[in-house]
Design a protein around this motif. Sequence first.
Motif, PDB file in Angstrom:
ATOM      1  N   VAL A 170       8.691   2.137 -36.851  1.00 11.84           N
ATOM      2  CA  VAL A 170       9.479   3.598 -37.354  1.00 11.84           C
ATOM      3  C   VAL A 170      10.102   4.295 -37.112  1.00 11.84           C
ATOM      4  O   VAL A 170      11.654   4.802 -37.618  1.00 11.84           O
ATOM      5  CB  VAL A 170       7.950   4.162 -37.443  1.00 11.84           C
ATOM      6  CG1 VAL A 170       7.924   5.971 -38.324  1.00 11.84           C
ATOM      7  CG2 VAL A 170       6.798   3.830 -38.244  1.00 11.84           C
ATOM      8  N   VAL A 173      13.749   3.205 -38.230  1.00 16.42           N
ATOM      9  CA  VAL A 173      14.012   3.079 -39.652  1.00 16.42           C
ATOM     10  C   VAL A 173      14.578   5.129 -39.637  1.00 16.42           C
ATOM     11  O   VAL A 173      15.561   4.918 -40.847  1.00 16.42           O
ATOM     12  CB  VAL A 173      12.723   3.299 -40.673  1.00 16.42           C
ATOM     13  CG1 VAL A 173      12.751   4.004 -41.638  1.00 16.42           C
ATOM     14  CG2 VAL A 173      12.925   1.438 -40.344  1.00 16.42           C
ATOM     15  N   GLU A 353      14.268   4.943 -49.914  1.00 15.23           N
ATOM     16  CA  GLU A 353      12.358   3.455 -49.923  1.00 15.23           C
ATOM     17  C   GLU A 353      11.143   4.019 -49.247  1.00 15.23           C
ATOM     18  O   GLU A 353      11.496   5.016 -47.922  1.00 15.23           O
ATOM     19  CB  GLU A 353      13.041   3.051 -48.702  1.00 15.23           C
ATOM     20  CG  GLU A 353      14.449   2.327 -48.638  1.00 15.23           C
ATOM     21  CD  GLU A 353      14.450   1.035 -49.954  1.00 15.23           C
ATOM     22  OE1 GLU A 353      13.621   0.284 -49.753  1.00 15.23           O
ATOM     23  OE2 GLU A 353      15.459   0.904 -50.871  1.00 15.23           O
ATOM     24  N   ILE A 355       8.065   4.761 -46.877  1.00 13.44           N
ATOM     25  CA  ILE A 355       7.355   3.896 -45.492  1.00 13.44           C
ATOM     26  C   ILE A 355       5.861   3.991 -45.348  1.00 13.44           C
ATOM     27  O   ILE A 355       5.060   2.880 -45.041  1.00 13.44           O
ATOM     28  CB  ILE A 355       8.657   4.550 -44.472  1.00 13.44           C
ATOM     29  CG1 ILE A 355       8.421   5.864 -43.899  1.00 13.44           C
ATOM     30  CG2 ILE A 355      10.034   3.863 -44.378  1.00 13.44           C
ATOM     31  CD1 ILE A 355       8.659   6.091 -42.484  1.00 13.44           C
ATOM     32  N   PHE A 361       1.578   1.950 -43.626  1.00  9.01           N
ATOM     33  CA  PHE A 361       2.986   1.500 -43.768  1.00  9.01           C
ATOM     34  C   PHE A 361       3.889   0.226 -44.464  1.00  9.01           C
ATOM     35  O   PHE A 361       2.917  -0.576 -44.734  1.00  9.01           O
ATOM     36  CB  PHE A 361       2.906   1.489 -42.117  1.00  9.01           C
ATOM     37  CG  PHE A 361       2.880   3.034 -41.613  1.00  9.01           C
ATOM     38  CD1 PHE A 361       4.272   3.665 -41.367  1.00  9.01           C
ATOM     39  CD2 PHE A 361       2.095   2.844 -40.601  1.00  9.01           C
ATOM     40  CE1 PHE A 361       3.777   4.698 -40.812  1.00  9.01           C
ATOM     41  CE2 PHE A 361       2.353   4.302 -40.400  1.00  9.01           C
ATOM     42  CZ  PHE A 361       3.094   5.695 -40.168  1.00  9.01           C
ATOM     43  N   TRP A 362       5.130  -0.114 -44.797  1.00  5.54           N
ATOM     44  CA  TRP A 362       4.954  -0.907 -45.152  1.00  5.54           C
ATOM     45  C   TRP A 362       5.633  -2.101 -44.719  1.00  5.54           C
ATOM     46  O   TRP A 362       4.925  -2.890 -45.042  1.00  5.54           O
ATOM     47  CB  TRP A 362       7.131  -0.383 -45.805  1.00  5.54           C
ATOM     48  CG  TRP A 362       7.819  -0.661 -44.359  1.00  5.54           C
ATOM     49  CD1 TRP A 362       8.381  -1.936 -43.784  1.00  5.54           C
ATOM     50  CD2 TRP A 362       7.945  -0.075 -43.139  1.00  5.54           C
ATOM     51  NE1 TRP A 362       8.770  -2.504 -42.570  1.00  5.54           N
ATOM     52  CE2 TRP A 362       8.873  -0.975 -42.442  1.00  5.54           C
ATOM     53  CE3 TRP A 362       7.586   1.367 -43.397  1.00  5.54           C
ATOM     54  CZ2 TRP A 362       9.155  -0.533 -41.129  1.00  5.54           C
ATOM     55  CZ3 TRP A 362       8.142   1.254 -41.645  1.00  5.54           C
ATOM     56  CH2 TRP A 362       8.614   0.982 -40.290  1.00  5.54           C
TER      57      TRP A 362
END
Lengths: 370, 370
Positions: A170, A173, A353, A355, A361-362
């Motif tokens: 995270v 990102v 995007e 996340i 979460f992705w």
Amino acid sequence: MDPRVHEHAEVLVDWSARIEPGDDVVLAVEEDAHELAVAVAEQLGAVGANLLATYESSEVSRAYVKAHDGGFEAGAHELAMLQEADAFLALGGGRNTTAKADVGGETQQAHSRAREAIREARMATDWVKTVHPTRSLAQQAGMAFEEYQDFVYDAVLRNWEALAEEMAEVKEVLDEGREVRLLKDRDDQPTTDLWMSIEGRTAVNSAASVAYDSHNLPSGEVFTAPYDTEGTVFFDVPMTINDRRVRDVHLRFEDGEVVEFAAEQGEEVLEAELDTDAGARRLGELGIGMNRGIDRFTDNILFDEKMGDTVHLALGRAYDANLPDGETGNQSAIHTDMIADVSQDSRIEVDGETIQRDGVFWFEDGFGEA
Amino acid sequence: MDPRVHEHAEVLVDWSARIEPGDDVVLAVEEDAHELAVAVAEQLGAVGANLLATYESSEVSRAYVKAHDGGFEAGAHELAMLQEADAFLALGGGRNTTAKADVGGETQQAHSRAREAIREARMATDWVKTVHPTRSLAQQAGMAFEEYQDFVYDAVLRNWEALAEEMAEVKEVLDEGREVRLLKDRDDQPTTDLWMSIEGRTAVNSAASVAYDSHNLPSGEVFTAPYDTEGTVFFDVPMTINDRRVRDVHLRFEDGEVVEFAAEQGEEVLEAELDTDAGARRLGELGIGMNRGIDRFTDNILFDEKMGDTVHLALGRAYDANLPDGETGNQSAIHTDMIADVSQDSRIEVDGETIQRDGVFWFEDGFGEA
């Protein structure tokens, strides 16, 4: 002794504070944290650190400040102790969370101001704050004592290494991202649609260890310092601001600043916060709670802001750790966290995007990898 | 709160430690001394001193030393704290006087040796040791809790100024005297007839205040450092030596040294003490207990040796305060106090003049003034 007390001590000494042989450690013990203090002392002995325990009693402090004429000084002995200390382990756990309720705000502030150098010396050590579950904290959380013990140990006794790896994803990102968008509906009506710039800011992987610049046990959040905020946000987790309950806060931002606000309860408290200074209307922090051992609000910010499936924003001061060297972020006398549940009807996007969707979460679901 | 707790705090801060505005004070709090700590904090606040409280827990200490490999170090943080401190107020009062019963003697000694510099730094401050009455101490004394509270406050809440004046008279006699003779009969048989030289030695008026070089609250004794002891002595007040009970000790001295000994109970403990080193067979102290608030043996040397109508002698090390500058008195690793009741069939003479008869001093009865 409950074996979890020993496990708590091990996590604190080994994972969180990274204590090494010969380290000079201050163990700051609140009134009812005795059991944890014993377990931590055992752990410090095993490591071969040098132990000095201080007694952090709200009742002792209350008696002192109330009797004092207000011309407080920082004690040279306390300062010298901290300057020589390698680590400072604060074991919270008093007998009454409102033990200082009758100390005037001015007295508290004067005492706090006089202790600025002491606070700085403490923050210059490898400091970690944790809590021992006490009946007083259980009461504040509205829970039975044994229920609260389970809650605390679920939050503290995580697989921190594994969580740190997830949080690193995270952080990556957020570090690379330029813009965060936060979306949430309630009864099919949008309550939150907020944009924040994060470009150039560095996220902190708060993995409950000084090795990660993280000083709380439990921790489990990734946070950064947003700016140029636009849009609306709704906080549905209750909070305590200056000892007053505040609920269901709506904020609308324009050009990075709060231009409209409302609260179902405690709106006047919120208004006073916003009027503190110029920086009080701007955000200082965006945090994503990732500790799923914390599954409910307990009216204790040490736990609440790390709750899994929540996002928190703080009005006011930004942390230096999120800023490029030499740059100053938002300045303010306040840093007031407000929390939103994002487990349902919610989305977090970074540069378009998704996340996280409804708390997932992705990397847990693979939905963002395509 | 019992108003006597506040009075105790006032005596400690004002009379005993002579705390002044701006003094850096360490308040060392044992596990169950919380109430007294609150009262002392209030007093320190009122005076305008700077407060730092440390947590002195036998259980924390036990856990630490047992887990440690034994290569103990003095913490630089603790040393720095004490070097900057003006006063050190130790508030005794734990939950279990035998909390460290399972720590090996070698471990205790190694820990104690490593902390020598810390002890010296503490003794260089205006230190005072007192106790808060706890259930654990009541139990050690064989008393009910409320009964023990009354006992402690009777001992602590004296008219110290008046007692200091009486003790000054005894000090003057001892300072000017050359020889003390102690006499006691039991069932019309002489059990004690002991001569000690005190010429050139200076008595300490231990009036529970740093202003008198006195560091215990309660205190109430006048003591000096005798030598060239000759004769026999019987100690009828029970005592605890190295956690073992010793009772009814007889000693015979020749040329200043113990040449015969016996005890009704714990004779082997006494023998081990005497065999510690060469100085262990010589006297280091003669003390005259003058605190009549202490009217019974409670198995706590802080109280026992100050009991009114008692005399105590210590085998081993002499205190520097009793010696002319640069002179060394008796040297030993031990300083073991033994107490005799002199309330009946007893006499203390200095240079042939009776200064006390059956617990009554000459200035109380006028018998020595003719």
